[in-house]
Design a protein around this motif. Structure first.
Motif, PDB file in Angstrom:
ATOM      1  N   LEU A   1       1.470  -1.292   0.232  1.00 53.02           N
ATOM      2  CA  LEU A   1      -0.416  -0.184  -0.101  1.00 53.02           C
ATOM      3  C   LEU A   1       1.110   0.932   0.238  1.00 53.02           C
ATOM      4  O   LEU A   1       0.565   2.071  -0.296  1.00 53.02           O
ATOM      5  N   SER A   2       2.206   1.165   0.246  1.00 52.63           N
ATOM      6  CA  SER A   2       2.924   1.995   0.417  1.00 52.63           C
ATOM      7  C   SER A   2       3.265   2.598  -0.910  1.00 52.63           C
ATOM      8  O   SER A   2       4.466   3.904  -0.879  1.00 52.63           O
ATOM      9  N   ILE A   3       3.742   2.000  -1.384  1.00 51.16           N
ATOM     10  CA  ILE A   3       4.353   2.061  -2.583  1.00 51.16           C
ATOM     11  C   ILE A   3       3.705   1.951  -4.115  1.00 51.16           C
ATOM     12  O   ILE A   3       3.730   2.412  -4.839  1.00 51.16           O
ATOM     13  N   SER A   4       2.318   1.614  -4.064  1.00 49.54           N
ATOM     14  CA  SER A   4       1.314   1.021  -5.262  1.00 49.54           C
ATOM     15  C   SER A   4       0.794   2.638  -4.909  1.00 49.54           C
ATOM     16  O   SER A   4       0.288   3.238  -4.168  1.00 49.54           O
ATOM     17  N   SER A   5       0.037   3.041  -6.346  1.00 46.33           N
ATOM     18  CA  SER A   5      -0.392   4.018  -6.611  1.00 46.33           C
ATOM     19  C   SER A   5      -1.707   3.682  -7.577  1.00 46.33           C
ATOM     20  O   SER A   5      -2.630   4.513  -7.332  1.00 46.33           O
ATOM     21  N   ASN A   6      -2.532   2.893  -7.358  1.00 47.46           N
ATOM     22  CA  ASN A   6      -3.631   2.135  -7.854  1.00 47.46           C
ATOM     23  C   ASN A   6      -4.418   2.052  -7.007  1.00 47.46           C
ATOM     24  O   ASN A   6      -4.299   1.404  -6.039  1.00 47.46           O
ATOM     25  N   LYS A   7      -5.685   3.128  -6.978  1.00 45.93           N
ATOM     26  CA  LYS A   7      -6.058   3.224  -5.548  1.00 45.93           C
ATOM     27  C   LYS A   7      -7.326   1.601  -5.307  1.00 45.93           C
ATOM     28  O   LYS A   7      -7.700   1.464  -4.193  1.00 45.93           O
ATOM     29  N   ARG A   8      -7.836   1.331  -7.572  1.00 43.35           N
ATOM     30  CA  ARG A   8      -8.913   0.709  -6.875  1.00 43.35           C
ATOM     31  C   ARG A   8      -7.830  -0.732  -6.518  1.00 43.35           C
ATOM     32  O   ARG A   8      -8.686  -1.550  -5.632  1.00 43.35           O
ATOM     33  N   SER A   9      -6.637  -1.107  -7.142  1.00 40.24           N
ATOM     34  CA  SER A   9      -6.394  -2.541  -6.764  1.00 40.24           C
ATOM     35  C   SER A   9      -5.830  -2.403  -5.133  1.00 40.24           C
ATOM     36  O   SER A   9      -5.673  -4.033  -4.372  1.00 40.24           O
ATOM     37  N   GLN A  10      -5.977  -1.246  -4.354  1.00 39.39           N
ATOM     38  CA  GLN A  10      -5.815  -1.552  -2.876  1.00 39.39           C
ATOM     39  C   GLN A  10      -6.425  -1.357  -2.085  1.00 39.39           C
ATOM     40  O   GLN A  10      -6.486  -2.698  -1.497  1.00 39.39           O
ATOM     41  N   LYS A  11      -7.714  -1.055  -2.461  1.00 37.58           N
ATOM     42  CA  LYS A  11      -8.972  -1.193  -2.342  1.00 37.58           C
ATOM     43  C   LYS A  11      -8.996  -3.191  -2.352  1.00 37.58           C
ATOM     44  O   LYS A  11      -9.606  -3.624  -1.660  1.00 37.58           O
ATOM     45  N   GLU A  12      -9.378  -3.618  -3.634  1.00 40.63           N
ATOM     46  CA  GLU A  12      -9.265  -5.069  -3.767  1.00 40.63           C
ATOM     47  C   GLU A  12      -8.450  -5.553  -2.972  1.00 40.63           C
ATOM     48  O   GLU A  12      -8.824  -6.963  -2.244  1.00 40.63           O
ATOM     49  N   LEU A  13      -7.103  -5.181  -2.797  1.00 39.28           N
ATOM     50  CA  LEU A  13      -6.305  -6.309  -1.571  1.00 39.28           C
ATOM     51  C   LEU A  13      -6.535  -6.090  -0.401  1.00 39.28           C
ATOM     52  O   LEU A  13      -6.368  -6.985   0.398  1.00 39.28           O
ATOM     53  N   ILE A  14      -6.787  -4.898  -0.193  1.00 40.50           N
ATOM     54  CA  ILE A  14      -7.546  -4.920   1.457  1.00 40.50           C
ATOM     55  C   ILE A  14      -8.602  -5.865   1.308  1.00 40.50           C
ATOM     56  O   ILE A  14      -8.788  -6.212   2.524  1.00 40.50           O
ATOM     57  N   ARG A  15      -9.550  -5.713   0.664  1.00 36.75           N
ATOM     58  CA  ARG A  15     -10.453  -6.539   1.023  1.00 36.75           C
ATOM     59  C   ARG A  15     -10.075  -8.291   1.237  1.00 36.75           C
ATOM     60  O   ARG A  15     -10.802  -8.363   1.368  1.00 36.75           O
ATOM     61  N   LEU A  16      -9.395  -8.284  -0.129  1.00 29.85           N
ATOM     62  CA  LEU A  16      -8.653  -9.925  -0.360  1.00 29.85           C
ATOM     63  C   LEU A  16      -8.771 -10.661   1.264  1.00 29.85           C
ATOM     64  O   LEU A  16      -8.586 -11.332   1.889  1.00 29.85           O
ATOM     65  N   SER A  17      -7.327  -9.429   1.894  1.00 29.17           N
ATOM     66  CA  SER A  17      -6.272  -9.222   3.206  1.00 29.17           C
ATOM     67  C   SER A  17      -7.581  -9.810   4.017  1.00 29.17           C
ATOM     68  O   SER A  17      -7.145 -11.236   5.097  1.00 29.17           O
ATOM     69  N   ARG A  18      -8.705  -9.225   4.216  1.00 29.17           N
ATOM     70  CA  ARG A  18      -9.834  -9.508   4.455  1.00 29.17           C
ATOM     71  C   ARG A  18     -10.259 -10.864   4.841  1.00 29.17           C
ATOM     72  O   ARG A  18     -10.647 -11.349   6.683  1.00 29.17           O
ATOM     73  N   TYR A  19     -10.950 -11.128   3.367  1.00 25.67           N
ATOM     74  CA  TYR A  19     -11.481 -12.410   3.772  1.00 25.67           C
ATOM     75  C   TYR A  19     -11.127 -13.469   3.926  1.00 25.67           C
ATOM     76  O   TYR A  19     -10.622 -14.330   4.411  1.00 25.67           O
ATOM     77  N   ILE A  20      -9.799 -13.083   3.384  1.00 28.75           N
ATOM     78  CA  ILE A  20      -8.397 -14.210   4.321  1.00 28.75           C
ATOM     79  C   ILE A  20      -8.219 -14.261   5.542  1.00 28.75           C
ATOM     80  O   ILE A  20      -8.260 -15.802   6.335  1.00 28.75           O
ATOM     81  N   SER A  21      -7.887 -13.567   6.157  1.00 29.44           N
ATOM     82  CA  SER A  21      -8.164 -13.612   7.588  1.00 29.44           C
ATOM     83  C   SER A  21      -9.058 -14.508   8.177  1.00 29.44           C
ATOM     84  O   SER A  21      -8.704 -15.104   9.134  1.00 29.44           O
ATOM     85  N   LYS A  22     -10.580 -14.700   7.348  1.00 35.75           N
ATOM     86  CA  LYS A  22     -11.090 -14.835   8.798  1.00 35.75           C
ATOM     87  C   LYS A  22     -11.241 -16.686   7.939  1.00 35.75           C
ATOM     88  O   LYS A  22     -12.084 -17.386   8.455  1.00 35.75           O
ATOM     89  N   LEU A  23     -10.452 -16.961   7.116  1.00 31.16           N
ATOM     90  CA  LEU A  23     -10.498 -18.318   6.649  1.00 31.16           C
ATOM     91  C   LEU A  23      -9.761 -19.246   7.165  1.00 31.16           C
ATOM     92  O   LEU A  23      -8.903 -20.230   6.990  1.00 31.16           O
ATOM     93  N   ARG A  24      -8.837 -18.818   7.843  1.00 30.58           N
ATOM     94  CA  ARG A  24      -7.389 -19.345   9.007  1.00 30.58           C
ATOM     95  C   ARG A  24      -8.267 -20.677   9.726  1.00 30.58           C
ATOM     96  O   ARG A  24      -9.279 -21.016  10.268  1.00 30.58           O
ATOM     97  N   PRO A  25      -7.131 -21.760   9.526  1.00 28.20           N
ATOM     98  CA  PRO A  25      -7.695 -22.800  10.585  1.00 28.20           C
ATOM     99  C   PRO A  25      -8.054 -22.322  12.128  1.00 28.20           C
ATOM    100  O   PRO A  25      -8.217 -21.715  12.800  1.00 28.20           O
TER     101      PRO A  25
END
Length: 421
Positions: free
Chosen positions: A253-277
């Motif tokens: 997030l500190s080096i990317s300039s694509n706001k749309r991708s930043q939101k996408e990856l924040i959302r992806l990370s949030r979903y992944i965090s809920k899918l831990r064993p």
């Protein structure tokens, strides 16, 4: 579409270059230049294999798809045994294949009058796949021996192409082989930074280093953001630890300039965090073969449930997946194998398909809200399987139905479940 299943689109003020079109999840590129009038013929069920171009501008595009398919076949052969070859034999073999393709390229430009751009694109589709294979070969050996020892056995010319790479080529930014090569190249840059063997404990530092080196070398905004996004997504999908994921995500997030991708990856990370064993799998609305809406949580009736996913867009995959699940169910009767279709607005076709193949209708469901459910459960590849216990607690959030280790995992989890009960 008209009655002949055709449609026409005229592009005003066309900018010459590569364009992409897709029938999700498949996609392909087309090189369009002023004056082109190209007809695209394809079968959506065999997207790449059926694709044929006719009309003005067809020659260059048929070459691109021909090379794409040929490269796929050759990479599959490499994955089977080519990466076990000695460096000198590997290079000799790849040089031979390259010369055959370059001869085909020469025939293309002798038969068709191509612009400088078209010549560049068609030749690059061959050249960068050749470069990429060298990077993949190098990467495939890093776990087998120390990199310093392996480097000493490489022919002097093995990486000679690296000195002439343009990392900021605007015209190639959508070319599949160019982008894949760049990603492989920067992955290998990590290996060059390692003084010892590439180890699992270095994953966070290596991921951050890769992002940094992309940031320092690539100046083209689109290419840089694309590489940063892909590298970070790959790390997040493979990461088993929320803390490590957050470190890499924050750096991205500190080096990317694509706001749309930043939101996408924040959302992806949030979903992944809920899918831990040991987390409870997020509940979803499903539609049963009887047309009833049921909750995912109501399906966990055995010590272990295996959820696998399929789409009608790939008949080869769903036939193999169901066959594999049926076979495993005979070996592990205490495991429920539940098939979930992920297609949108395909209920009638889905029902016809599962009835035609005589699948067990009690174990067939489709997502009621496929886009949301696929995102929340991070269904990023077709072979993904969730293993869940009777309480909905995740045992394994991302195993592979066709991986050699999958049956060993089932055996292990079944033994643990029987001990607990």
């Amino acid at each position: 579409m008209d009655k002949n299943n055709r449609f026409l689109h005229k592009i005003e003020n066309l900018k010459n270059g590569l364009y992409s079109f897709k029938h999700s999840p498949e996609s392909q590129i087309i090189l369009l230049e002023e004056g082109d009038s190209t007809l695209i013929r394809l079968n959506t069920l065999e997207f790449d294999e059926s694709l044929v171009f006719t009309g003005i501008g067809a020659g260059k595009n048929n070459f691109l798809i021909e090379m794409f398919l040929q490269n796929e076949i050759e990479r599959e052969r490499l994955n089977r045994n080519g990466f076990r070859q000695t460096p000198s034999f590997f290079k000799e073999n790849q040089d031979s294949l390259l010369n055959i393709k370059l001869a085909t390229f020469e025939k293309l430009i002798s038969k068709h009058t191509l612009s400088d751009l078209a010549k560049k694109m068609t030749q690059a589709s061959v050249i960068f796949d050749y470069y990429m294979r060298h990077e993949l070969y190098y990467n495939s050996h890093h776990q087998l021996r120390k990199i310093d020892d392996f480097d000493s056995g490489l022919p002097a010319s093995f990486f000679s192409y690296r000195n002439q790479i343009d990392f900021n080529d605007d015209e190639l930014k959508r070319l599949y082989s160019y982008n894949w090569f760049l990603n492989c190249y920067f992955t290998n840059a990590i290996l060059s930074n390692c003084s010892t063997d590439f180890t699992q404990t270095d994953q966070v530092a290596n991921a951050v280093y890769k992002l940094n080196i992309i940031d320092s070398i690539v100046k083209h905004t689109y290419i840089k953001n694309s590489l940063l996004r892909r590298s970070t997504i790959n790390f997040l999908l493979d990461s088993k630890n929320n803390k490590e994921s957050n470190i890499v995500l924050e750096h991205y997030l500190s080096i990317s300039s694509n706001k749309r991708s930043q939101k996408e990856l924040i959302r992806l990370s949030r979903y992944i965090s809920k899918l831990r064993p040991n987390n409870i799998i997020p509940d979803q609305d499903l539609i049963s073969s009887k047309g009833e809406t049921v909750r995912l949580s109501s399906l966990f009736n055995k010590p272990i449930t295996a959820l696998y996913f399929w789409s009608m867009e790939s008949k080869e995959h769903y036939v193999k997946a169901h066959k594999k699940a049926r076979h495993l169910n005979t070996i592990y009767p205490n495991i429920d194998f539940i098939a979930v279709n992920i297609d949108a607005e395909q209920t009638k076709n889905w029902l016809k398909t599962i009835k035609r193949h005589r699948y067990n209708l009690e174990n067939e469901y489709e997502f009621k809200y496929p886009k949301c459910s696929s995102e929340e459960l991070v269904i990023h590849y077709r072979n993904k399987v969730f293993l869940v216990d009777q309480d909905g607690k995740i045992i394994n959030p991302s195993t592979d139905l066709f991986a050699s280790i999958f049956e060993k995992q089932l055996m292990q989890y079944t033994q643990l479940a029987s001990l607990e009960h």
